[in-house]
Write an enzyme that holds these catalytic residues in place. Structure first.
Site, mmCIF file in Angstrom:
data_model
loop_
_atom_site.group_PDB
_atom_site.id
_atom_site.type_symbol
_atom_site.label_atom_id
_atom_site.label_comp_id
_atom_site.label_asym_id
_atom_site.label_seq_id
_atom_site.Cartn_x
_atom_site.Cartn_y
_atom_site.Cartn_z
ATOM 1 C CG HIS B 52 -16.762 9.398 61.840
ATOM 2 N ND1 HIS B 52 -15.611 10.087 61.553
ATOM 3 C CD2 HIS B 52 -16.829 8.389 60.935
ATOM 4 C CE1 HIS B 52 -14.994 9.517 60.523
ATOM 5 N NE2 HIS B 52 -15.703 8.486 60.127
ATOM 6 C CG HIS B 283 -20.185 5.593 60.420
ATOM 7 N ND1 HIS B 283 -19.673 5.109 61.603
ATOM 8 C CD2 HIS B 283 -19.120 5.690 59.573
ATOM 9 C CE1 HIS B 283 -18.372 4.922 61.476
ATOM 10 N NE2 HIS B 283 -18.002 5.264 60.258
ATOM 11 C CD GLU B 430 2.384 -14.027 65.248
ATOM 12 O OE1 GLU B 430 1.161 -13.858 65.027
ATOM 13 O OE2 GLU B 430 2.923 -15.144 65.205
ATOM 14 C CG HIS B 492 8.761 -19.600 58.180
ATOM 15 N ND1 HIS B 492 7.652 -20.018 57.479
ATOM 16 C CD2 HIS B 492 8.555 -19.996 59.465
ATOM 17 C CE1 HIS B 492 6.818 -20.645 58.307
ATOM 18 N NE2 HIS B 492 7.342 -20.634 59.512
#
Lengths: 680, 680
Positions: B52, B283, B430, B492
């Protein structure tokens, strides 16, 4: 057209009456309607001895304004295609949803269902579960997902309005979200997408109660949330969530807005609970009999548990019929619409006539041309056939279009300038992409597909899981599926990703070996209406292994690609790019007088569904060698206690692909050597 | 103290000379230093035929200002504890990092290494890999992770400064991030955390080149990024990233800022490449020989490939020594510091003396008290011993403190008011939590632990994977580990989560069966310095099954908890909350004259490391029954072709836990029945 869409049918007096009644209710009656939600939430949670009363108590006022005066729905037909979508992103507040569905007269949500809140087989599950009741638009609970689903729904609406016209598709998407939804990273991706696409018919009511489970939100976050959403191009507004007039005005503003709208509803969590209101204590457990009674007293509510006074029920039922006339007008428009059949087919998720013929013709071509190509490229070729044949296929890539080969020449980009476009530049937002796709899939009328690298399935995983749980048809095109991607190295090389996706119930993980299997797997994925599919595709070129195009052999999940020339001494079982290694090893073994068969196993889940007789006939009784450029986790099922696995034992490395296969010992020679050791 | 920390040692003339030289360089020389990075990036990518170049070409100017005038480091000791941390969050631009390390005189990054960019065993891997070179602070590539790691590093710095004082700990964290990093959801969680904690020593240079892989960023995003970061409480600034003076001024501002700082560096991707600059074409692939030559010509660069003129090299080497005096002063302070030994121990990741005695005494107490408790509660009891005994343990929960039982009485909260606190309210983030923990772990001096529900491990998964890849010691406390959580329902309830975590190489997944095993597993997790650990813990109460406290039996991963009374007719193998079912089934079988053993398998990974003899002695030759309230994926390894599995076959449901275990047939009776069928 907009006025036609919302004008009630003049001949339908009960509907007009319901609409007029509900729109002219005095505030006290609106408040009592909200209290009915509150009290049912209290009662159901008490009865279940489990649940989340805080949110329904806090948001009942704002939700009542939404459900009675804005949300376009008819309780008599919760699947009406042009209904507004309502998403309870803060899914733990499920009793708000169930109480509303019950009160507004939806069939299938009786008082007995509320009494069985959170009990086995109850439609009133702990969190809203898609499929449990027709008015539950999506499964929520894992935070932020509903919000992102809603962005997909709103995008689906724009697309289908472009396809079928505003007379058939002209609805809004409303969301109730909590602090948790907005703190989750997915909210960034979703809100950014909504802003970029200018989804002005999306409105999010944020339950801005300042409380999270650990205590006050200010303890964990100092965000200026409104400013943040402004930065995404949203309109924002802050109101007192307990003031129905203010909420109504804000919702009117959202209806007029040219941007998606976030309304911060300042509320008191656990509103009316004398000691727990305004505290985390009201969030996730029953109030307790004493506090529950005191809360009812504070509300001036005298009815027995699970009883709602008739006048309040009547108001709610009028709310549930408010748009009945609108629906009837819509049904008339549909009846006379030239695209009626096509619209109904698309919304039912049925594939159009002719698609399979086109796919079969393409497979015939593959059989003749025997292309040597990366399966990501073969996937693009399949899409070049399927996308024109199936107008519901709307897909794109999370900024890896050229690598995922997800685009199709001539298919326009979906953009604010052309919502009818079918190629989506999702941006670098894997999670938002997958969640929005779930929203599109459950909205109906779209079969969404994605694109990213297989290793980044982890970024989308919470949404893939929900697609599996909802059995939503979302197709993930996941390329660069092994160390075969080469130099980008272990961060980009999946080794455990296949196993981790195979572990999710209801997901079909396809890993085709060549162009033919890729075509077959794509057909299976689009036909698979009851769950998400993953296509794991190679970056590197692969030879054509299949010569015939008749039967879709991948449909059985696994099959004998090349039988042994005599009684099998070994069965080489492989998937994807490693099937060629199995074929090369077989050739060497056969040349050396060792009859060996090659089994291609492109889809474990479909293979597991076959009867044992078929499976045993495929896997055989000779020693089994499994070959996959991934870890062995899960392979023991197919290899038995006695099998040998050739694959990875840990993470990959950065090097040209051929060097890596050699370095990690995943070669035809290694397979041959393993067979020899086994037979020695 | 700050002035002392930055004042070079007066006796150290070469260091002063280096500092003076580098700080007074004329702009033309700074530009030529940047060009050296550019040219090495071009050459290495050309040589590798892969890589890159766009980012190094675009960000070389800004990075050169950072590396030569701001970043505090000494090439002679890249692991100097008080160095500034530099994180290349846009990891694909790895050649920027490698070129700098080479040029600034770091050992272990020779020109030959650059020539072997992206080749097998090269330290110059496709993406920066932690452990490949001591100056690589963290593994990056999966977008957004580095940024979030950096937040954890900056938080670690604040905490350690509070613990050891500013004379030992006073450094900054610098990040180069791309559009991808900022579009990812994790950037929201990370930036919000940084703003909340007021991490003013964190500075992010955003490579604002307006280009993503699919084309222009404006095609996929309309965010006002600066406004967004302001909403998090960051200072923001926009500069021309090719103007070293502007960059320097902005970095000076960041140093002075009381907030974390985002500097939008307007750059041209692929700068200097005549046809590819400013396009996505620069890129992710080599420029090609012609374009590469033209780029060098445009830069006025005449040296041969992989050659750097002596004067430029000298300037870079001076930059690499700029803080040598600062380091020597710091070493002197360390030598005289009363906490020297403790600081060195903590930074080396060694556990303190006495911790194990405390843990052993606790296990003795458990053996005596035989508590019936949920393992999440037993985990808290273990933490009550370990957290005081091991000062490096810093942990918290993603807003589920009361459910995860991650807090310890008397341990203060880490906050802006008290960075010395050790309990972190991570908020509902999280992913940001897990990534920040990785940053804390690789920063050193902290053993971070988290808390959330096991099902939400999916939200953290990309970061858990990176912890595994980096072998970082991060401990995840994941409670509510099965349908045993009851009413919250299938969203859950993990069913596939254990399998999906066990599939990740280098992760140790512990699922203890009672208080004793929980204590043992916690000990193993804190001792496990070479990879992340997961503790999967029950919500529901579990009986004490282990009576003795001597040997840490969980250390072998699996062991015979109860041997059969005679020659084994069956071996019941279980984990966690299902071990009690196995014990109950054993009792019924034994009473009925069927000798049966129970094997507890709290950690598959450790069990797999045992020699085959041990494993076979534990698992035995009698029919094997596996019991786990999860899907069977992966169990075949332990059960063999002939085994029986009692567990889940799909997602769970919403109901009280006992009803669910009965409904899904995970009971002692079902185990007994399976054994009888097997023996019939």
């Amino acid at each position: 057209m907009a006025t036609i869409a919302t004008l009630p049918d003049a001949a339908d007096n009960p509907a007009i009456a319901a609409q007029e009644k509900i729109l002219s209710l005095p505030l006290t009656e609106v408040r009592r309607m909200a209290d009915a939600i509150r009290v049912l939430a209290i009662d159901a949670v008490e009865q279940a001895k489990s649940g989340h009363p805080g949110m329904p108590l806090g948001m009942a006022d704002a939700a009542t304004v939404l459900f009675s005066k804005f949300l376009k729905y008819d309780a008599a037909d919760p699947r009406w295609a042009d209904r507004d979508r309502f998403v309870l992103s803060a899914g733990h507040g499920s009793m708000l949803l169930y109480a509303w569905l019950h009160l507004s007269g939806h069939a299938g949500m009786a008082m007995d269902d509320l009494k069985r809140f959170r009990q086995l087989h109850s439609v009133a599950a702990g969190h809203p579960e898609y499929g449990e009741h027709p008015a539950i638009e999506t499964t929520t609970g894992p935070l932020g997902q509903g919000l992102a689903n809603a962005v997909g729904m709103a995008l689906a609406e724009r697309h289908l309005a472009a396809r079928f016209g505003k007379s058939l598709v002209d609805h809004r998407t409303w969301v109730i979200a909590g602090d948790g939804c907005l703190m989750e990273g997915i909210s960034h991706e979703a809100a950014s997408l909504a802003g970029h696409f200018g989804l002005s018919k999306l409105c999010v009511l944020w339950d801005d109660n300042g409380i999270c489970i650990d205590g006050e939100v200010s303890m964990t976050s100092s965000d200026d949330v409104l400013k943040r959403f402004q930065s995404y191009g949203w309109a924002v507004k802050r109101v007192d969530g307990h003031d129905p007039v203010a909420v109504e005005k804000a919702l009117e503003g959202a209806v007029r807005s040219r941007k998606p709208t976030l309304i911060a509803c300042r509320t008191i969590i656990g509103f009316a609970a004398p000691t727990k209101a305004g505290t985390a204590g009201s969030h996730g457990s029953p109030l307790g009999a004493k506090e529950a009674d005191a809360a009812k007293q504070a509300l001036g509510w005298n009815a027995a548990p699970f009883e709602v006074p008739e006048d309040i029920k009547a108001n709610w039922e009028a709310a549930g019929r408010r748009s009945a006339g609108t629906r009837r007008s819509w049904l008339k428009r549909l009846a006379n619409h030239p695209q009626k059949a096509e619209f109904e087919r698309a919304m039912a998720g049925k594939l159009p006539e002719g698609w399979h013929e086109a796919a079969a013709a393409y497979r015939q071509r593959v059989a003749e041309e025997k292309p040597k190509a990366a399966t990501r490229v073969s996937s693009q070729k399949a899409l070049e056939v399927l996308v024109p044949a199936i107008p519901e296929l709307v897909g794109g890539s999370a900024d890896l279009t050229g690598s995922n080969n997800t685009n199709v020449r001539g298919i326009p980009v979906l953009s604010t300038a052309n919502f009818g476009g079918r190629y989506v530049h999702w941006g670098i937002r894997e999670h938002g992409m997958a969640a929005a796709m779930n929203g599109m899939a459950v909205h109906g009328g779209i079969i969404p597909y994605s694109g990213t690298f297989l290793a980044f399935a982890d970024y989308m995983r919470p949404s893939i899981r929900l697609a599996a749980l909802m059995r939503a048809r979302a197709i993930h095109v996941l390329t660069h599926d092994s160390i075969g991607l080469g130099e980008d190295g272990p961060t980009h090389q999946p080794v455990e990703t296949l196993a981790s996706l195979r572990a999710i119930p209801n997901v079909a993980v396809f890993r085709p070996a060549d162009a033919m299997e890729t075509a077959e797997c794509w057909e299976l994925a689009v036909q698979r209406a009851d769950g998400p599919s993953v296509l794991a595709l190679s970056r590197q070129n692969l030879p054509a292994l299949r010569q015939e195009a008749g039967e879709n052999r991948s449909a059985r999940g696994g099959y004998v690609l090349a039988e042994a020339s005599g009684p099998r001494k070994a069965t080489l079982i492989a998937t994807g790019s490693e099937v060629q290694l199995a074929m090369a090893a077989r050739e060497a073994l056969e040349a050396d007088g060792v009859p060996a068969a090659v089994v291609s196993l492109p889809c474990w889940e479909l293979f597991a569904l076959q009867d044992e007789g078929y499976r045993e006939s495929v896997l055989g009784t000779a020693p089994r060698i499994g070959i996959e450029a991934a870890i062995s986790f899960g392979w023991d099922r197919w290899l038995g206690a006695d099998g040998v696995f050739i694959g990875m034992t840990g993470f990959g490395a950065s090097a040209p692909a051929e060097d890596l296969f050699r370095h990690f010992g995943i070669t035809a020679e290694a397979v041959v050597a393993a067979v020899r050791r086994k037979l020695a």
